[in-house]
Motif scaffolding. Structure first.
Motif, PDB file in Angstrom:
ATOM      1  N   SER A  30      57.555  28.086  72.522  1.00 53.51           N
ATOM      2  CA  SER A  30      56.775  27.246  73.749  1.00 53.51           C
ATOM      3  C   SER A  30      55.545  27.652  73.695  1.00 53.51           C
ATOM      4  O   SER A  30      54.390  27.079  73.872  1.00 53.51           O
ATOM      5  CB  SER A  30      57.401  27.345  75.057  1.00 53.51           C
TER       6      SER A  30
ATOM      7  N   LEU B  32      53.011  24.670  75.239  1.00 58.89           N
ATOM      8  CA  LEU B  32      54.076  23.984  75.855  1.00 58.89           C
ATOM      9  C   LEU B  32      54.037  24.438  77.228  1.00 58.89           C
ATOM     10  O   LEU B  32      53.883  25.498  77.492  1.00 58.89           O
ATOM     11  CB  LEU B  32      55.447  23.822  75.332  1.00 58.89           C
TER      12      LEU B  32
ATOM     13  N   GLY C 246      54.349  22.127  83.783  1.00 60.87           N
ATOM     14  CA  GLY C 246      54.580  21.071  82.945  1.00 60.87           C
ATOM     15  C   GLY C 246      54.733  19.632  83.699  1.00 60.87           C
ATOM     16  O   GLY C 246      55.546  19.294  84.323  1.00 60.87           O
TER      17      GLY C 246
ATOM     18  N   LEU D 120      59.857  17.740  76.136  1.00 59.94           N
ATOM     19  CA  LEU D 120      59.072  18.934  75.921  1.00 59.94           C
ATOM     20  C   LEU D 120      57.828  18.454  77.054  1.00 59.94           C
ATOM     21  O   LEU D 120      57.470  17.059  77.086  1.00 59.94           O
ATOM     22  CB  LEU D 120      58.507  18.922  74.513  1.00 59.94           C
TER      23      LEU D 120
ATOM     24  N   ILE E 273      53.718  19.009  78.522  1.00 61.66           N
ATOM     25  CA  ILE E 273      52.300  20.182  78.425  1.00 61.66           C
ATOM     26  C   ILE E 273      51.828  19.750  79.877  1.00 61.66           C
ATOM     27  O   ILE E 273      52.060  18.975  80.585  1.00 61.66           O
ATOM     28  CB  ILE E 273      51.415  19.735  77.492  1.00 61.66           C
TER      29      ILE E 273
ATOM     30  N   GLY F   9      57.007  19.897  67.163  1.00 65.22           N
ATOM     31  CA  GLY F   9      57.654  20.250  68.317  1.00 65.22           C
ATOM     32  C   GLY F   9      59.032  19.427  68.378  1.00 65.22           C
ATOM     33  O   GLY F   9      60.227  19.862  68.862  1.00 65.22           O
TER      34      GLY F   9
END
Ligand code: C2E
Ligand code: MG
Ligand code: MG
Length: 559
Positions: A39, A44, A74, A95, A97, A112
């Motif tokens: 990550s 991430l 996140g 996932l 960001i 990813g």
């Protein structure tokens, strides 16, 4: 730079694939560390995997949510994968960001995504292993099963041995009644609570499993045995609204010898089960330690059950007849057919094989065979024009559940064209309500077709006057334990009961016989109390058929 990224990406994929291929050594902490590294490398902010048993559970938010990585920033989701497996389970991975991070290049998102799919593969594989584990090593109520027991034992034996431990088998006492009183659902709770209590008591070095129904087996260190037995002797188990019910067990205990090896697990089971069965049979208390005698008995039981079918086929079972005699005239008025087994040149008495055959329904086959034999003899005597008397045959309680019993009995009797008044069926008393109702059906049915019925061994078990009042019996056979000893005075309780039981049954129109009459003094006691018929060694032991025929011809005993 891009080249470096590609190399690292492949390295991560390789590591994840390795994890996939080595399920036995999966280490969650190591796995999370790897995901953290990945990550951070891709920039991430969060990675989440979720597992739900089905779509409905997903909608209700009931499932397992694993945060694989989270740096607290996140909030923009860039990958969202959701799969529904063949078993309808839902697996989802996302996932994120951080909002301020510039959007990742397409290539990185693709990478990813691929890593995410690998992780989801791993999650579902691990869930599958968990599910298999649960199914294999637990029963449908969630209790560990015998497989769990065997696995524990083999594991312990391979890791330093199992000495210093004790095996315990127990059957919950009267659990049917507990279920009946508090309801099945609460009964389940009680069982789980009792189980948890014992499980906590024996700690990590022991195991407790449900064998089936209300039977459990456990192994624990010797130091816990005393506490375990205290709980099994009776413990108030909580359930529902601050209520408690007393639970206890019929318990078999076997202290494991040193040097025990795991291939002997079947042996442990045999021994503790034999001990707890002995506890259930009574006489020795509710906790019984295994001893060798018990084992020999069990072996004998297995041997007899194995020999039985062939012995029946080879006509090794014979009917012996014990006369029933009128104590005033000495006349033979009937006889009881009693089974003898001619095996290996010896005569085996019923006490040695009937209880064994009663463990399953073998006894029913034997009883039908005995009735058949008695009918053959009666037919022969009738054909020969002999003085024929009524013959009684014993029927085990094991027949009571058989709804076709009456038809089967009649078909045997009628096939030999035996007038029904020559047949009497002896049945013993019952203790349960279900058996009582079946007994009522059988006795009434026999009464309708004119076959005699008798209560055998009256006074030996839990004799109930209801049994006599509610069923249309013909004969009451009073057990020898009811007969007052020779030297007893007339006012003893035994004497009084004997006298009044006889008076009562005769007033009700029942025939009365006393069994086990051995002495002349006892014959006098019978006469004094107006019990007209005796069966016992004083007149004769059960006789082989040729001997009995001689008695039939004589008709009378000298008295
Ligand atoms: P039971 O039906 O109460 O039979 C009477 C038992 O008392 C017989 O034992 C008999 O030999 C014994 N006995 C008779 N007179 C005396 C006496 O004066 N003193 C003493 N001490 N004993 C006496 P047996 O033949 O050993 O049979 C034992 C039990 O086995 C029977 O008790 C009956 O319950 C069962 N049994 C025998 N044959 C059969 C059968 O074919 N089917 C079934 N289901 N049970 C049977
Ligand atoms: Mg009998
Ligand atoms: Mg009897």
């Amino acid at each position: 730079m891009e080249h470096d990224k590609t190399t690292r990406y492949y390295q991560y994929l390789e590591k994840l694939t390795d994890e996939m291929n080595d399920p036995d050594h999966f280490d969650r902490a190591q796995f999370v560390a790897l995901l953290t590294e990945i990550s951070e490398f891709f920039g991430l902010s969060k990675g989440v995997t979720e597992f739900y048993e089905n779509v409905m559970m997903e909608q209700r938010g009931i499932g397992e949510v694993l945060i694989d990585y989270d740096n607290g920033h996140g909030d923009v989701c860039i990958v969202d994968r959701r799969f529904i497996t063949k078993t309808q389970a839902v697996i989802r991975g996302r996932l994120y960001i951080a909002a301020e991070t510039p959007m990742l290049p397409d290539e990185d998102i693709r990478r990813g995504d691929l890593i995410m799919r690998c992780v989801l593969g791993l999650v579902s594989r691990n869930r599958l292993i968990d599910t298999v584990e649960t199914l294999m090593f637990h029963d449908q109520s969630g209790f560990p099963n015998l497989r769990a027991f065997a696995r524990f034992m083999s594991h312990e034996c391979m890791n330093g041995g199992i000495s210093g431990r004790t095996a315990v088998h127990f059957n919950l006492r009267h659990f049917g009644m507990i279920n009946h009183d508090i309801g099945r659902a609460q009964g389940d709770i009680v069982m789980h609570n009792y189980f948890d209590l014992l499980d906590e008591t024996i700690g990590e070095t022991g195991i407790i499993c449900r064998v089936g129904g209300d039977n459990f087996v456990m192994v624990c260190e010797n130091q816990y045995v005393e506490q375990v037995l205290e709980i099994l002797s009776g413990y108030p188990v909580p359930f529902g609204n601050e209520q408690r019910v007393d639970v206890s067990g019929y318990v078999g205990v076997y202290v494991l010898p040193d040097g025990f090896i795991w291939t002997q697990i079947g042996d442990i089971m045999d021994k503790v089960t034999a001990a707890s069965q002995a506890a259930k049979r009574g006489n020795h208390g509710n906790i019984v330690y295994f001893d060798q005698k018990m084992h020999d008995m069990k072996e004998n039981q297995v041997r007899i059950q194995a020999l039985f079918p062939l012995a029946l086929e080879k006509h090794e079972f014979h009917a012996f007849y014990q006369p029933k005699v009128d104590v005033y005239t000495g006349r033979i008025v009937g006889a009881e057919a009693l089974c003898r087994w001619f095996h290996d040149g010896q005569i085996v008495p019923p006490g040695q094989f009937i209880p064994v055959l009663e463990q399953n329904t073998d006894i029913c086959q034997l009883d039908f065979y005995m009735l058949e034999t008695a009918c053959e003899h009666l037919r022969k005597w009738l054909n020969e024009g002999r003085n024929v008397v009524r013959i009684s045959v014993n029927l085990s309680r094991k027949h009571l559940m058989n709804v076709d019993l009456l038809d089967r009995l009649l078909s045997i009797i009628d096939r030999h064209l035996i007038p029904h008044e020559y047949i009497e069926i002896e049945l013993t008393e019952t203790t349960t309500e279900v058996e009582f109702n079946s007994l009522k059906r059988v006795v009434s049915g026999l009464q309708r077709v004119g076959i005699f019925t008798s209560v055998d061994d009256f006074g030996m078990g839990y004799s109930s006057l209801n049994l006599i009042r509610e069923l249309p019996w013909n004969v009451l056979k009073i057990d020898r334990c009811f007969v007052p000893p020779d030297d007893e005075t007339d006012t003893s309780t035994t004497s009084l009961m004997y006298k009044h039981v006889i008076a009562m049954t005769q007033d009700m129109g029942l025939e009365c016989i006393t069994e086990g009459v051995e002495t002349r003094r006892q014959v006098d006691v019978l006469r004094k109390n107006h019990c007209g018929i005796a069966q016992g060694f004083f007149f004769d032991k059960p006789l082989p058929v040729e001997e009995f025929e001689k008695r039939l011809d004589q008709q009378f005993y000298p008295i």
